[in-house]
Design a protein around this motif. Sequence first.
Motif, PDB file in Angstrom:
ATOM      1  N   THR A   1     -45.190-136.314  -2.784  1.00  0.00           N
ATOM      2  CA  THR A   1     -46.198-137.279  -2.364  1.00  0.00           C
ATOM      3  C   THR A   1     -45.666-138.470  -1.578  1.00  0.00           C
ATOM      4  O   THR A   1     -46.433-139.135  -0.889  1.00  0.00           O
ATOM      5  CB  THR A   1     -46.964-137.824  -3.585  1.00  0.00           C
ATOM      6  N   VAL A   2     -44.385-138.771  -1.691  1.00  0.00           N
ATOM      7  CA  VAL A   2     -43.802-139.944  -1.051  1.00  0.00           C
ATOM      8  C   VAL A   2     -42.785-139.489   0.004  1.00  0.00           C
ATOM      9  O   VAL A   2     -41.859-138.742  -0.323  1.00  0.00           O
ATOM     10  CB  VAL A   2     -43.097-140.848  -2.089  1.00  0.00           C
ATOM     11  N   PRO A   3     -42.924-139.938   1.238  1.00  0.00           N
ATOM     12  CA  PRO A   3     -41.900-139.619   2.240  1.00  0.00           C
ATOM     13  C   PRO A   3     -40.566-140.251   1.823  1.00  0.00           C
ATOM     14  O   PRO A   3     -40.518-141.422   1.456  1.00  0.00           O
ATOM     15  CB  PRO A   3     -42.426-140.269   3.519  1.00  0.00           C
ATOM     16  N   ILE A   4     -39.504-139.460   1.852  1.00  0.00           N
ATOM     17  CA  ILE A   4     -38.187-139.946   1.427  1.00  0.00           C
ATOM     18  C   ILE A   4     -37.199-139.781   2.583  1.00  0.00           C
ATOM     19  O   ILE A   4     -37.068-138.701   3.157  1.00  0.00           O
ATOM     20  CB  ILE A   4     -37.672-139.173   0.194  1.00  0.00           C
ATOM     21  N   LEU A   5     -36.504-140.863   2.868  1.00  0.00           N
ATOM     22  CA  LEU A   5     -35.408-140.840   3.832  1.00  0.00           C
ATOM     23  C   LEU A   5     -34.142-141.108   3.030  1.00  0.00           C
ATOM     24  O   LEU A   5     -34.021-142.150   2.389  1.00  0.00           O
ATOM     25  CB  LEU A   5     -35.599-141.911   4.907  1.00  0.00           C
ATOM     26  N   ALA A   6     -33.229-140.160   3.032  1.00  0.00           N
ATOM     27  CA  ALA A   6     -32.029-140.268   2.198  1.00  0.00           C
ATOM     28  C   ALA A   6     -30.790-140.530   3.032  1.00  0.00           C
ATOM     29  O   ALA A   6     -30.644-140.012   4.135  1.00  0.00           O
ATOM     30  CB  ALA A   6     -31.842-138.980   1.398  1.00  0.00           C
ATOM     31  N   ALA A   7     -29.919-141.335   2.479  1.00  0.00           N
ATOM     32  CA  ALA A   7     -28.603-141.595   3.061  1.00  0.00           C
ATOM     33  C   ALA A   7     -27.551-141.130   2.063  1.00  0.00           C
ATOM     34  O   ALA A   7     -27.736-141.275   0.849  1.00  0.00           O
ATOM     35  CB  ALA A   7     -28.435-143.082   3.359  1.00  0.00           C
ATOM     36  N   ALA A   8     -26.480-140.579   2.543  1.00  0.00           N
ATOM     37  CA  ALA A   8     -25.425-140.070   1.668  1.00  0.00           C
ATOM     38  C   ALA A   8     -24.421-141.168   1.335  1.00  0.00           C
ATOM     39  O   ALA A   8     -23.962-141.884   2.216  1.00  0.00           O
ATOM     40  CB  ALA A   8     -24.703-138.901   2.321  1.00  0.00           C
ATOM     41  N   GLY A   9     -24.095-141.280   0.060  1.00  0.00           N
ATOM     42  CA  GLY A   9     -23.018-142.146  -0.394  1.00  0.00           C
ATOM     43  C   GLY A   9     -21.859-141.273  -0.850  1.00  0.00           C
ATOM     44  O   GLY A   9     -21.921-140.043  -0.749  1.00  0.00           O
ATOM     45  N   ASP A  10     -20.817-141.877  -1.358  1.00  0.00           N
ATOM     46  CA  ASP A  10     -19.662-141.094  -1.811  1.00  0.00           C
ATOM     47  C   ASP A  10     -20.040-140.037  -2.844  1.00  0.00           C
ATOM     48  O   ASP A  10     -19.472-138.944  -2.853  1.00  0.00           O
ATOM     49  CB  ASP A  10     -18.582-142.004  -2.400  1.00  0.00           C
ATOM     50  N   ALA A  11     -20.971-140.345  -3.715  1.00  0.00           N
ATOM     51  CA  ALA A  11     -21.313-139.395  -4.778  1.00  0.00           C
ATOM     52  C   ALA A  11     -21.849-138.083  -4.222  1.00  0.00           C
ATOM     53  O   ALA A  11     -21.609-137.022  -4.795  1.00  0.00           O
ATOM     54  CB  ALA A  11     -22.334-140.014  -5.735  1.00  0.00           C
ATOM     55  N   GLU A  12     -22.572-138.126  -3.104  1.00  0.00           N
ATOM     56  CA  GLU A  12     -23.090-136.890  -2.515  1.00  0.00           C
ATOM     57  C   GLU A  12     -21.977-135.996  -1.984  1.00  0.00           C
ATOM     58  O   GLU A  12     -22.181-134.818  -1.747  1.00  0.00           O
ATOM     59  CB  GLU A  12     -24.076-137.194  -1.371  1.00  0.00           C
TER      60      GLU A  12
ATOM     61  N   ASP B   1     -23.487-130.334   4.377  1.00  0.00           N
ATOM     62  CA  ASP B   1     -24.466-129.256   4.554  1.00  0.00           C
ATOM     63  C   ASP B   1     -25.432-129.203   3.379  1.00  0.00           C
ATOM     64  O   ASP B   1     -26.639-129.027   3.557  1.00  0.00           O
ATOM     65  CB  ASP B   1     -23.763-127.904   4.701  1.00  0.00           C
ATOM     66  N   ARG B   2     -24.912-129.357   2.157  1.00  0.00           N
ATOM     67  CA  ARG B   2     -25.783-129.348   0.972  1.00  0.00           C
ATOM     68  C   ARG B   2     -26.734-130.546   0.978  1.00  0.00           C
ATOM     69  O   ARG B   2     -27.904-130.430   0.658  1.00  0.00           O
ATOM     70  CB  ARG B   2     -24.961-129.346  -0.324  1.00  0.00           C
ATOM     71  N   PHE B   3     -26.227-131.713   1.348  1.00  0.00           N
ATOM     72  CA  PHE B   3     -27.049-132.915   1.422  1.00  0.00           C
ATOM     73  C   PHE B   3     -28.194-132.710   2.414  1.00  0.00           C
ATOM     74  O   PHE B   3     -29.357-132.965   2.112  1.00  0.00           O
ATOM     75  CB  PHE B   3     -26.171-134.096   1.850  1.00  0.00           C
ATOM     76  N   ARG B   4     -27.873-132.238   3.594  1.00  0.00           N
ATOM     77  CA  ARG B   4     -28.892-132.041   4.626  1.00  0.00           C
ATOM     78  C   ARG B   4     -29.918-130.996   4.213  1.00  0.00           C
ATOM     79  O   ARG B   4     -31.112-131.149   4.475  1.00  0.00           O
ATOM     80  CB  ARG B   4     -28.244-131.643   5.938  1.00  0.00           C
ATOM     81  N   ALA B   5     -29.467-129.920   3.595  1.00  0.00           N
ATOM     82  CA  ALA B   5     -30.397-128.886   3.152  1.00  0.00           C
ATOM     83  C   ALA B   5     -31.340-129.423   2.079  1.00  0.00           C
ATOM     84  O   ALA B   5     -32.537-129.150   2.102  1.00  0.00           O
ATOM     85  CB  ALA B   5     -29.627-127.679   2.625  1.00  0.00           C
ATOM     86  N   PHE B   6     -30.808-130.186   1.140  1.00  0.00           N
ATOM     87  CA  PHE B   6     -31.631-130.707   0.047  1.00  0.00           C
ATOM     88  C   PHE B   6     -32.642-131.726   0.554  1.00  0.00           C
ATOM     89  O   PHE B   6     -33.807-131.692   0.186  1.00  0.00           O
ATOM     90  CB  PHE B   6     -30.751-131.342  -1.032  1.00  0.00           C
ATOM     91  N   TRP B   7     -32.200-132.642   1.380  1.00  0.00           N
ATOM     92  CA  TRP B   7     -33.072-133.721   1.852  1.00  0.00           C
ATOM     93  C   TRP B   7     -33.769-133.370   3.158  1.00  0.00           C
ATOM     94  O   TRP B   7     -34.468-134.193   3.727  1.00  0.00           O
ATOM     95  CB  TRP B   7     -32.272-135.014   2.021  1.00  0.00           C
ATOM     96  N   ARG B   8     -33.591-132.177   3.664  1.00  0.00           N
ATOM     97  CA  ARG B   8     -34.234-131.738   4.901  1.00  0.00           C
ATOM     98  C   ARG B   8     -33.885-132.650   6.059  1.00  0.00           C
ATOM     99  O   ARG B   8     -34.734-133.097   6.801  1.00  0.00           O
ATOM    100  CB  ARG B   8     -35.750-131.659   4.756  1.00  0.00           C
ATOM    101  N   GLY B   9     -32.633-132.952   6.192  1.00  0.00           N
ATOM    102  CA  GLY B   9     -32.184-133.823   7.275  1.00  0.00           C
ATOM    103  C   GLY B   9     -31.325-134.934   6.736  1.00  0.00           C
ATOM    104  O   GLY B   9     -30.158-134.740   6.498  1.00  0.00           O
ATOM    105  N   GLY B  10     -31.912-136.060   6.460  1.00  0.00           N
ATOM    106  CA  GLY B  10     -31.185-137.183   5.894  1.00  0.00           C
ATOM    107  C   GLY B  10     -30.267-137.850   6.888  1.00  0.00           C
ATOM    108  O   GLY B  10     -30.220-137.493   8.054  1.00  0.00           O
ATOM    109  N   SER B  11     -29.548-138.808   6.417  1.00  0.00           N
ATOM    110  CA  SER B  11     -28.624-139.557   7.245  1.00  0.00           C
ATOM    111  C   SER B  11     -27.338-139.755   6.464  1.00  0.00           C
ATOM    112  O   SER B  11     -27.371-139.890   5.247  1.00  0.00           O
ATOM    113  CB  SER B  11     -29.230-140.917   7.600  1.00  0.00           C
ATOM    114  N   SER B  12     -26.240-139.750   7.148  1.00  0.00           N
ATOM    115  CA  SER B  12     -24.974-140.013   6.473  1.00  0.00           C
ATOM    116  C   SER B  12     -24.029-140.685   7.439  1.00  0.00           C
ATOM    117  O   SER B  12     -24.216-140.613   8.653  1.00  0.00           O
ATOM    118  CB  SER B  12     -24.349-138.703   5.963  1.00  0.00           C
ATOM    119  N   ARG B  13     -23.030-141.325   6.875  1.00  0.00           N
ATOM    120  CA  ARG B  13     -22.009-141.916   7.736  1.00  0.00           C
ATOM    121  C   ARG B  13     -21.280-140.785   8.444  1.00  0.00           C
ATOM    122  O   ARG B  13     -20.828-139.860   7.804  1.00  0.00           O
ATOM    123  CB  ARG B  13     -21.030-142.731   6.899  1.00  0.00           C
TER     124      ARG B  13
END
Length: 136
Positions: A90-101, A120-132
């Motif tokens: 129900t809520v649009p989520i934009l995720a950023a990766a930290g060290d834990a990911e 690759d796992r981060f992007r697949a789970f969050w359907r895109g996302g952003s990371s350093r």
Amino acid sequence: MIIKEEKHSDVAPLPSSGRALRRLAFGSAADQRYPQGFWDTIAAERPNLFVMAGNAVYADCAGQTGECQALDAAYAELSRRPSFRGARDTVPILAAAGDAEYGASGAARPDAAGRRFALDRFRAFWRGGSSRGDDA
């Protein structure tokens, strides 16, 4: 940061680029091994966008050079949480990766072993996302 709009049936779509965002919510450090009731609170507040600012899952991948089953298990555990699933739907989520990911402190470095697998796992789970350094 470039946001790709993709449509997935199991996640709330990101807001369109021309839409004004008036209600934002932010969070980080949500260890999947603990109760996740805060997702219900986030969904009840009905933000236009929730920014997961890193460390949404925790896994011990230190010393591993490739695939990390603990990271896969961490994402699977988070996705089984009813509270998370309800918010994600129900809520649009934009995720950023930290060290834990990445499965270990410092593992986000471009030369870190297992970095590509984790990203690759981060992007697949969050359907895109952003990371350093997402270009690596």
